[in-house]
Design a protein around this motif. Structure first.
Motif, short mmCIF file in Angstrom:
data_model
loop_
_atom_site.label_atom_id
_atom_site.label_comp_id
_atom_site.label_asym_id
_atom_site.label_seq_id
_atom_site.Cartn_x
_atom_site.Cartn_y
_atom_site.Cartn_z
N ASN A 261 66.76 70.39 80.59
CA ASN A 261 67.18 69.61 79.42
C ASN A 261 68.52 68.93 79.66
N CYS A 262 69.45 69.66 80.28
CA CYS A 262 70.78 69.09 80.55
C CYS A 262 70.69 67.96 81.57
N LEU A 263 69.89 68.14 82.60
CA LEU A 263 69.73 67.10 83.61
C LEU A 263 69.11 65.85 83.00
N ALA A 264 68.11 66.06 82.14
CA ALA A 264 67.41 64.92 81.54
C ALA A 264 68.32 64.12 80.62
N ALA A 265 69.42 64.71 80.16
CA ALA A 265 70.34 63.99 79.29
C ALA A 265 71.00 62.81 80.02
N ASN A 266 70.97 62.82 81.36
CA ASN A 266 71.56 61.73 82.13
C ASN A 266 70.61 60.56 82.34
N ILE A 267 69.40 60.67 81.85
CA ILE A 267 68.43 59.59 81.98
C ILE A 267 68.78 58.49 80.97
N GLU A 268 68.69 57.25 81.40
CA GLU A 268 69.00 56.14 80.51
C GLU A 268 68.06 56.10 79.32
N SER A 269 68.55 55.67 78.19
CA SER A 269 67.77 55.71 76.96
C SER A 269 66.61 54.72 76.95
N ASP A 270 66.65 53.71 77.83
CA ASP A 270 65.58 52.71 77.83
C ASP A 270 64.46 53.04 78.81
N GLU A 271 64.51 54.20 79.46
CA GLU A 271 63.45 54.58 80.40
C GLU A 271 62.33 55.31 79.66
N ARG A 272 61.10 55.08 80.10
CA ARG A 272 59.94 55.75 79.52
C ARG A 272 59.72 57.08 80.24
N ILE A 273 59.85 58.16 79.50
CA ILE A 273 59.74 59.51 80.07
C ILE A 273 58.49 60.17 79.52
N ILE A 274 57.71 60.79 80.39
CA ILE A 274 56.54 61.56 79.96
C ILE A 274 56.71 62.99 80.43
N THR A 275 56.65 63.94 79.51
CA THR A 275 56.77 65.36 79.84
C THR A 275 55.41 66.02 79.80
N CYS A 276 55.16 66.91 80.73
CA CYS A 276 53.92 67.68 80.80
C CYS A 276 54.29 69.16 80.83
N GLU A 277 53.76 69.94 79.87
CA GLU A 277 54.13 71.35 79.76
C GLU A 277 52.93 72.18 79.33
N ASP A 278 52.95 73.44 79.73
CA ASP A 278 51.96 74.39 79.22
C ASP A 278 52.24 74.70 77.76
N THR A 279 53.48 74.95 77.44
CA THR A 279 53.92 75.14 76.07
C THR A 279 55.16 74.28 75.87
N ALA A 280 55.12 73.35 74.93
CA ALA A 280 56.19 72.37 74.78
C ALA A 280 57.52 73.05 74.48
N GLU A 281 58.47 72.92 75.40
CA GLU A 281 59.80 73.50 75.24
C GLU A 281 60.90 72.46 75.38
N LEU A 282 60.68 71.46 76.24
CA LEU A 282 61.71 70.46 76.47
C LEU A 282 61.98 69.67 75.20
N GLN A 283 63.23 69.41 74.95
CA GLN A 283 63.62 68.64 73.77
C GLN A 283 64.59 67.56 74.21
N LEU A 284 64.02 66.47 74.70
CA LEU A 284 64.82 65.37 75.20
C LEU A 284 65.29 64.50 74.04
N GLN A 285 66.46 63.94 74.19
CA GLN A 285 67.08 63.18 73.11
C GLN A 285 66.87 61.68 73.24
N GLN A 286 66.27 61.23 74.34
CA GLN A 286 66.04 59.81 74.50
C GLN A 286 65.00 59.31 73.49
N ARG A 287 65.00 58.02 73.27
CA ARG A 287 64.12 57.43 72.26
C ARG A 287 62.68 57.33 72.75
N HIS A 288 62.50 57.01 74.05
CA HIS A 288 61.17 56.69 74.56
C HIS A 288 60.61 57.88 75.36
#
Length: 471
Positions: A261-288
């Motif tokens: 989660n902390c690493l993903a905070a450095n991703i630019e807000s205009d990038e399209r991110i897709i998360t894949c999880e067995d049980t949804a835990e990641l809580q990214l703050q980006q818009r897309h």
């Protein structure tokens, strides 16, 4: 309150419009017994045998008063207030001898039983607890500050605990019964749960809850807690900014998801991110952000959606970055393929004790599903993975990032790596806390230097590596 649905005796969810009763009925193979509230033994918070006898009568009265009401609709605070009023009125009318604190405890207990998760509710609202481990009705443990300690809660019987497990699973459309005795799910707040019930769990329903802080940790919090040095945090920021492909490796409870989660905070807000999880835990703050979650098979063994299916599908969804919550099987091949085909900056976690072991695990997981030579697999890993970040929970309960390791390439048939930063243990203090420091390994120009230069981060990277080496 939590959008839960009632269950029939077979454990199947009814429609959302069904009348909701306070507790789901036990599954079919459980004996049907009248509601009883019996003392589970000495109570460290002062609930006596008389308290539990009174509670049994009060619960019956409350259930009668709210019979037929749908408590998942409307204002939850109003529902709580109404139940509290019924409880206190009953105590006064029946002239039950309880002190004021006991009356308040009684009202809170019954509110938790009807609207929440019973005895677990006080633990769920505590933000300092990382894990809750319910080992049947007799023992419950919690993890606080990296240490496991007993929790002072009691369940009246196996039926109550089982019904709580069913409620939790139903909140996200999962089921727990004799036909599906194992369940992975999550609570509405993102906490991850695992349930296993008899006959597989010999000592009664066993529930494990991995909680997450309401205030999400940021990289500066990891620096403040000593999990990483300021120089190390700067290196991690640059890795995220320069779209390096990262694998976070570590044991259970070592902080892999938090770090991701902390690493993903450095991703630019205009990038399209897709998360894949067995049980949804990641809580990214980006818009897309698009969040995908696997699905277990139904009772007929059909309808399963695996992590491999999700990763293959997300490649058709125009991702810029793919983040996999945990790599544990053949999906490792698809993730590496994505990293090698234009999805730079992708990330994932896996279970391993060292960076070198992480590479071996990746190799083993690919072999599970593909008939490729060892050299071909190692070439794929060396070309795809840029950085391995190793996390570890030390014996004093603290969590540390112990290695930032770069994958350099191949020599003959061996993947070569070099450590950029290593946590060196120096001893322990008078409280038994481990003392150490994050030390740079003298690397001046890492393998991803050109990438850092492309993103105008070479000066920041050079300064961080120099400070780390001097530390």
């Amino acid at each position: 309150m939590f959008g839960r649905r009632d269950f029939d005796p077979s454990g199947h969810a009814q429609s959302d419009t069904a009348t909701v009763i306070p507790m789901p009925k036990p599954v079919a193979d459980q004996p049907r017994t009248p509601l009883q509230v019996t003392p589970p033994g000495p109570d460290p918070v002062g609930r006596t045998e008389a308290y539990y006898r009174h509670k049994q009568d009060i619960v019956a009265s409350v259930l009668t008063a709210i019979s037929g009401r749908d408590l998942t609709q409307g204002d939850s605070a109003q529902h709580k207030q109404e139940i509290r009023r019924i409880v206190l009125d009953y105590i006064d009318v029946q002239k039950i001898s309880l002190s004021r604190p006991e009356k308040e405890s009684m009202a809170e207990d019954i509110i938790h039983d009807i609207l929440g998760y019973g005895p677990l509710e006080p633990l769920l609202i505590r933000d300092d607890i990382a894990d809750i481990m319910v080992n049947g009705t007799k023992e419950t443990f919690i993890e606080v500050k990296g240490k496991i300690e007993p929790a002072n809660i009691k369940f009246r019987d196996e039926g109550e605990l089982l019904n709580i497990c069913i409620r939790m699973a139903s909140a996200v459309g999962r089921r727990v019964d004799v036909n599906s005795p194992i369940c992975d799910a999550r609570l509405p707040d993102g906490s991850r749960i695992n349930v296993i019930i008899p006959p597989l769990a010999i000592d009664g329903p066993t529930l494990t809850i991995r909680k997450f802080k309401k205030d999400k940790l940021k990289m500066q919090d990891l620096v403040r807690y000593g999990s990483i040095s300021a120089e190390g945090a700067e290196i991690l920021r640059i890795l995220g900014k320069t779209r390096c492909n990262v694998v976070v490796s570590g044991g259970t409870g070592s902080g892999k998801t938090t770090l991701l989660n902390c690493l993903a905070a450095n991703i630019e807000s205009d990038e399209r991110i897709i998360t894949c999880e067995d049980t949804a835990e990641l809580q990214l703050q980006q818009r897309h952000v698009v969040r995908l979650e696997t699905r277990p098979p139904n009772i007929e063994g059909e309808g399963q959606i695996t992590m491999e299916d999700l990763i293959r599908n997300c490649l058709r969804m125009r991702p810029e970055r793919i983040i996999v919550g945990e790599v544990r099987g053949p999906e490792a091949f698809d993730l590496l393929q994505a990293m090698n085909t234009g999805h730079d900056g992708s990330m994932g976690t896996l279970h391993a004790n060292t960076p070198r072991e992480a590479l071996s695990r990746l190799e083993s997981m690919i072999m599970m599903g593909k008939n490729l030579s060892e050299k071909a697999i190692r070439d794929m890993i060396a070309n795809a993975v840029d950085i391995i970040i190793q996390t570890k929970r030390l014996r004093d309960g603290t969590r540390r990032i112990t290695h930032i390791t770069e994958v350099v390439g191949m020599e003959a048939e061996t993947i070569t790596t070099q450590d950029l930063l290593v946590f060196e243990i120096e001893g322990e203090d008078h409280r038994g806390k481990i003392v150490g420091r994050h030390k740079g390994q003298g690397i001046v120009k890492p393998h991803f230097w050109d990438r850092a230069k492309y993103y105008n981060e070479e000066d920041a990277l050079s300064a961080a590596l120099k400070r780390a080496g001097e530390g």
